[in-house]
Structure formats: structure tokens, C-alpha cells
Design a protein around this motif. Structure first.
Motif, PDB file in Angstrom:
ATOM      1  N   PRO A   1       0.810  -1.224   0.000  1.00 19.39           N
ATOM      2  CA  PRO A   1       0.000   0.000   0.000  1.00 19.39           C
ATOM      3  C   PRO A   1       0.848   1.280   0.000  1.00 19.39           C
ATOM      4  CG  PRO A   1      -0.768  -1.508   1.703  1.00 19.39           C
ATOM      5  CD  PRO A   1       0.451  -2.117   1.080  1.00 19.39           C
ATOM      6  N   GLU A   2       1.994   1.235   0.661  1.00 19.32           N
ATOM      7  CA  GLU A   2       2.860   2.411   0.698  1.00 19.32           C
ATOM      8  C   GLU A   2       3.407   2.720  -0.695  1.00 19.32           C
ATOM      9  OE1 GLU A   2       6.306   4.129   3.676  1.00 19.32           O
ATOM     10  OE2 GLU A   2       5.753   2.020   3.778  1.00 19.32           O
ATOM     11  N   PHE A   3       3.741   1.667  -1.452  1.00 17.42           N
ATOM     12  CA  PHE A   3       4.219   1.875  -2.823  1.00 17.42           C
ATOM     13  C   PHE A   3       3.086   2.415  -3.691  1.00 17.42           C
ATOM     14  CE2 PHE A   3       7.401  -1.817  -2.183  1.00 17.42           C
ATOM     15  CZ  PHE A   3       8.266  -0.980  -1.518  1.00 17.42           C
ATOM     16  N   GLN A   4       1.866   1.895  -3.481  1.00 15.64           N
ATOM     17  CA  GLN A   4       0.744   2.351  -4.292  1.00 15.64           C
ATOM     18  C   GLN A   4       0.479   3.831  -4.059  1.00 15.64           C
ATOM     19  OE1 GLN A   4      -0.640   0.563  -6.791  1.00 15.64           O
ATOM     20  NE2 GLN A   4      -1.425   2.585  -7.280  1.00 15.64           N
ATOM     21  N   GLY A   5       0.579   4.269  -2.818  1.00 15.82           N
ATOM     22  CA  GLY A   5       0.419   5.695  -2.523  1.00 15.82           C
ATOM     23  C   GLY A   5       1.497   6.523  -3.203  1.00 15.82           C
ATOM     24  N   PHE A   6       2.724   6.001  -3.224  1.00 20.91           N
ATOM     25  CA  PHE A   6       3.830   6.692  -3.883  1.00 20.91           C
ATOM     26  C   PHE A   6       3.586   6.762  -5.389  1.00 20.91           C
ATOM     27  CE2 PHE A   6       8.090   6.475  -5.914  1.00 20.91           C
ATOM     28  CZ  PHE A   6       8.543   7.738  -5.539  1.00 20.91           C
ATOM     29  N   VAL A   7       3.087   5.684  -5.956  1.00 20.53           N
ATOM     30  CA  VAL A   7       2.790   5.671  -7.395  1.00 20.53           C
ATOM     31  C   VAL A   7       1.670   6.652  -7.704  1.00 20.53           C
ATOM     32  CG1 VAL A   7       1.886   4.257  -9.300  1.00 20.53           C
ATOM     33  CG2 VAL A   7       3.676   3.349  -7.814  1.00 20.53           C
ATOM     34  N   ASP A   8       0.615   6.667  -6.879  1.00 21.98           N
ATOM     35  CA  ASP A   8      -0.493   7.603  -7.117  1.00 21.98           C
ATOM     36  C   ASP A   8       0.012   9.047  -7.093  1.00 21.98           C
ATOM     37  OD1 ASP A   8      -2.193   5.428  -7.261  1.00 21.98           O
ATOM     38  OD2 ASP A   8      -2.958   5.664  -5.215  1.00 21.98           O
ATOM     39  N   LEU A   9       0.869   9.368  -6.131  1.00 20.44           N
ATOM     40  CA  LEU A   9       1.459  10.702  -6.055  1.00 20.44           C
ATOM     41  C   LEU A   9       2.311  10.977  -7.292  1.00 20.44           C
ATOM     42  CD1 LEU A   9       2.342  13.313  -4.507  1.00 20.44           C
ATOM     43  CD2 LEU A   9       4.198  11.912  -3.562  1.00 20.44           C
ATOM     44  N   SER A  10       3.108   9.993  -7.686  1.00 15.53           N
ATOM     45  CA  SER A  10       4.009  10.145  -8.830  1.00 15.53           C
ATOM     46  C   SER A  10       3.252  10.327 -10.134  1.00 15.53           C
ATOM     47  CB  SER A  10       4.953   8.947  -8.914  1.00 15.53           C
ATOM     48  OG  SER A  10       5.773   8.889  -7.756  1.00 15.53           O
ATOM     49  N   VAL A  11       2.076   9.708 -10.257  1.00 17.00           N
ATOM     50  CA  VAL A  11       1.235   9.903 -11.443  1.00 17.00           C
ATOM     51  C   VAL A  11       0.884  11.378 -11.554  1.00 17.00           C
ATOM     52  CG1 VAL A  11      -1.093   9.473 -12.364  1.00 17.00           C
ATOM     53  CG2 VAL A  11       0.325   7.557 -11.592  1.00 17.00           C
ATOM     54  N   ARG A  12       0.512  11.977 -10.438  1.00 19.94           N
ATOM     55  CA  ARG A  12       0.138  13.399 -10.446  1.00 19.94           C
ATOM     56  C   ARG A  12       1.332  14.296 -10.763  1.00 19.94           C
ATOM     57  NH1 ARG A  12      -3.313  12.932  -5.039  1.00 19.94           N
ATOM     58  NH2 ARG A  12      -5.193  12.060  -5.960  1.00 19.94           N
ATOM     59  N   LEU A  13       2.507  13.914 -10.264  1.00 19.59           N
ATOM     60  CA  LEU A  13       3.687  14.752 -10.458  1.00 19.59           C
ATOM     61  C   LEU A  13       4.279  14.631 -11.860  1.00 19.59           C
ATOM     62  CD1 LEU A  13       5.516  14.196  -7.046  1.00 19.59           C
ATOM     63  CD2 LEU A  13       4.317  16.261  -7.799  1.00 19.59           C
ATOM     64  N   THR A  14       4.236  13.440 -12.445  1.00 19.29           N
ATOM     65  CA  THR A  14       4.914  13.207 -13.721  1.00 19.29           C
ATOM     66  C   THR A  14       4.019  13.309 -14.945  1.00 19.29           C
ATOM     67  OG1 THR A  14       4.544  10.819 -13.702  1.00 19.29           O
ATOM     68  CG2 THR A  14       6.558  11.635 -12.609  1.00 19.29           C
ATOM     69  N   GLY A  15       2.726  13.051 -14.777  1.00 18.22           N
ATOM     70  CA  GLY A  15       1.830  13.013 -15.929  1.00 18.22           C
ATOM     71  C   GLY A  15       1.816  11.664 -16.618  1.00 18.22           C
ATOM     72  N   PHE A  16       2.601  10.723 -16.141  1.00 17.74           N
ATOM     73  CA  PHE A  16       2.594   9.361 -16.681  1.00 17.74           C
ATOM     74  C   PHE A  16       1.625   8.530 -15.855  1.00 17.74           C
ATOM     75  CE2 PHE A  16       6.404  10.825 -18.664  1.00 17.74           C
ATOM     76  CZ  PHE A  16       6.555  10.041 -19.803  1.00 17.74           C
ATOM     77  N   ASP A  17       1.033   7.497 -16.476  1.00 20.00           N
ATOM     78  CA  ASP A  17       0.108   6.666 -15.711  1.00 20.00           C
ATOM     79  C   ASP A  17       0.858   5.617 -14.893  1.00 20.00           C
ATOM     80  OD1 ASP A  17       0.661   4.478 -17.439  1.00 20.00           O
ATOM     81  OD2 ASP A  17      -1.036   4.940 -18.721  1.00 20.00           O
ATOM     82  N   ALA A  18       0.129   4.976 -13.995  1.00 20.96           N
ATOM     83  CA  ALA A  18       0.722   4.001 -13.075  1.00 20.96           C
ATOM     84  C   ALA A  18       1.406   2.864 -13.833  1.00 20.96           C
ATOM     85  CB  ALA A  18      -0.333   3.453 -12.119  1.00 20.96           C
ATOM     86  N   TYR A  19       0.812   2.435 -14.944  1.00 20.21           N
ATOM     87  CA  TYR A  19       1.401   1.356 -15.735  1.00 20.21           C
ATOM     88  C   TYR A  19       2.814   1.733 -16.184  1.00 20.21           C
ATOM     89  CZ  TYR A  19       2.205  -2.006 -19.440  1.00 20.21           C
ATOM     90  OH  TYR A  19       2.764  -2.978 -20.225  1.00 20.21           O
ATOM     91  N   ASP A  20       2.964   2.941 -16.731  1.00 21.35           N
ATOM     92  CA  ASP A  20       4.272   3.386 -17.208  1.00 21.35           C
ATOM     93  C   ASP A  20       5.287   3.479 -16.062  1.00 21.35           C
ATOM     94  OD1 ASP A  20       3.703   3.640 -19.952  1.00 21.35           O
ATOM     95  OD2 ASP A  20       2.798   5.609 -19.633  1.00 21.35           O
TER      96      ASP A  20
END
Length: 189
Positions: A17-36
Motif C-alpha cells: 500500500p505504501e508503494f501504491q500511494g507513492f505511485v499515485d502521487l508520482s502519477v500526479r507529479l509526472t503526468g505518466f500513468d501508473a502502468y508506465d
């Protein structure tokens, strides 16, 4: 020689879950989707790097600031939150943890050196920057023989050809000759 019958297909483990939260945040910061982001193979390393460089308390404050901003990184208030957002984005795009601003580093009171560093050799090749223009990192992930002869995806035609054609048309319309005139030996007449 013993052989093993294949067992039932196993579902991949759910991300922590901690990684998923980091990925969700990173999606917002980078503009790339979680898959990428997952496809880079860097999620765990980048997550751990952020925690190591900032500490859990600072990351917690940052996440609270993101929540206060309605999840919109453009609405972050405060130099610390904006600099952390910049650092995480920089990490994803270049594979390098950047130097924080002097004021933020001092305010964090961290004992770590405030120096930029490449997180790992793989981080360079997996940087999102290469995906933004369909490029390939020098010395790694070669595009394949002869691919230089075709325009990059999305270019729609040869950029060089249209630039040269435009320059020649411009020169001709201004009265310039595409062929130099004068003595064949290049000497003065």
C-alpha cells in the motif's frame, strides 16, 4: 531427472500500500500513468530513495500538503512542498536525486549531504525523459538497426526534409540562386 508439473497460475502479489500511494502521487507529479511508472521497475527504489533522503516525518508533511492542495501539485503552497515535488519529479524523469534548495535543506535539518546523485545505473536508462520524445538513452537500449532512417513516432514526416525544403523555397523566392555563380575555379573574375 525429475520434472515438475506446472502448478496453478499465481496472481502477482499486490503492491505494498505504501508503494501504491507513492505511485499515485508520482502519477500526479509526472503526468505518466501508473502502468508506465511500474514498467520502469524503479518504484521501490525511488520510494526508498525519497524516504531515505527526506525522512518519514518530512514525507508525511509533504503528503498532507498535497492533500491540502486537493491533490494538485500546481496548487502546493510553501517552498518545502514545492521543492520536494520538484525533487520527486526530477527523480522520475532523470533517475537523479537532485540537490534541494539551500533553504529547504536547512529547514529539514537533515544530516545528509545536499548533493545530487544518480540513484542507480538502471535509473538512467529508465528515466521518463526518454519516453517523452521516444528517444533512447545513449549507450543503452539501442533502437535497432536502421531505425534512424525513419522519423520518430508522431513526427508525421521527415523534419529535416521539410526544414531543408522550406529553406530552399525561401531562398528561391528571395531571388537567391541555389547554385553558386561565378568562375568554376572559385577565383575572382
Amino acid at each position: 531427472m525429475a520434472t515438475h508439473a506446472p502448478g496453478p497460475a499465481q496472481e502477482p502479489a499486490a503492491p505494498h500500500p505504501e508503494f501504491q500511494g507513492f505511485v499515485d502521487l508520482s502519477v500526479r507529479l509526472t503526468g505518466f500513468d501508473a502502468y508506465d511508472l511500474h514498467a520502469t521497475g524503479m518504484v521501490r527504489l525511488y520510494h526508498d530513495t525519497v524516504l531515505d533522503q527526506l525522512g518519514r516525518e518530512t514525507v508525511g508533511r509533504f503528503l498532507a500538503a498535497v492533500e491540502t492542495a486537493g491533490g494538485d501539485p500546481d496548487r502546493l503552497a510553501g517552498e518545502e512542498a514545492r521543492d520536494i515535488a520538484r525533487a520527486i519529479t526530477h527523480l522520475w524523469y532523470l533517475g537523479v536525486w537532485p540537490q534541494l534548495s539551500r533553504a529547504v535543506h536547512t529547514a529539514l535539518g537533515r544530516e545528509r549531504a545536499n548533493a545530487a546523485f544518480t540513484v542507480s545505473p538502471e535509473a538512467y536508462t529508465e528515466g521518463l525523459v526518454w519516453r517523452t520524445f521516444h528517444g533512447h538513452p545513449a549507450g543503452a537500449k539501442p533502437p535497432g538497426f536502421g531505425t534512424w532512417a525513419a522519423p520518430p513516432p508522431g513526427a508525421g514526416g521527415s523534419v529535416l526534409s521539410s526544414a531543408v525544403s522550406s529553406a530552399v523555397s525561401s531562398a528561391l523566392s528571395s531571388g537567391l540562386s541555389p547554385v553558386p555563380s561565378g568562375p568554376a575555379d572559385g577565383g575572382a573574375s
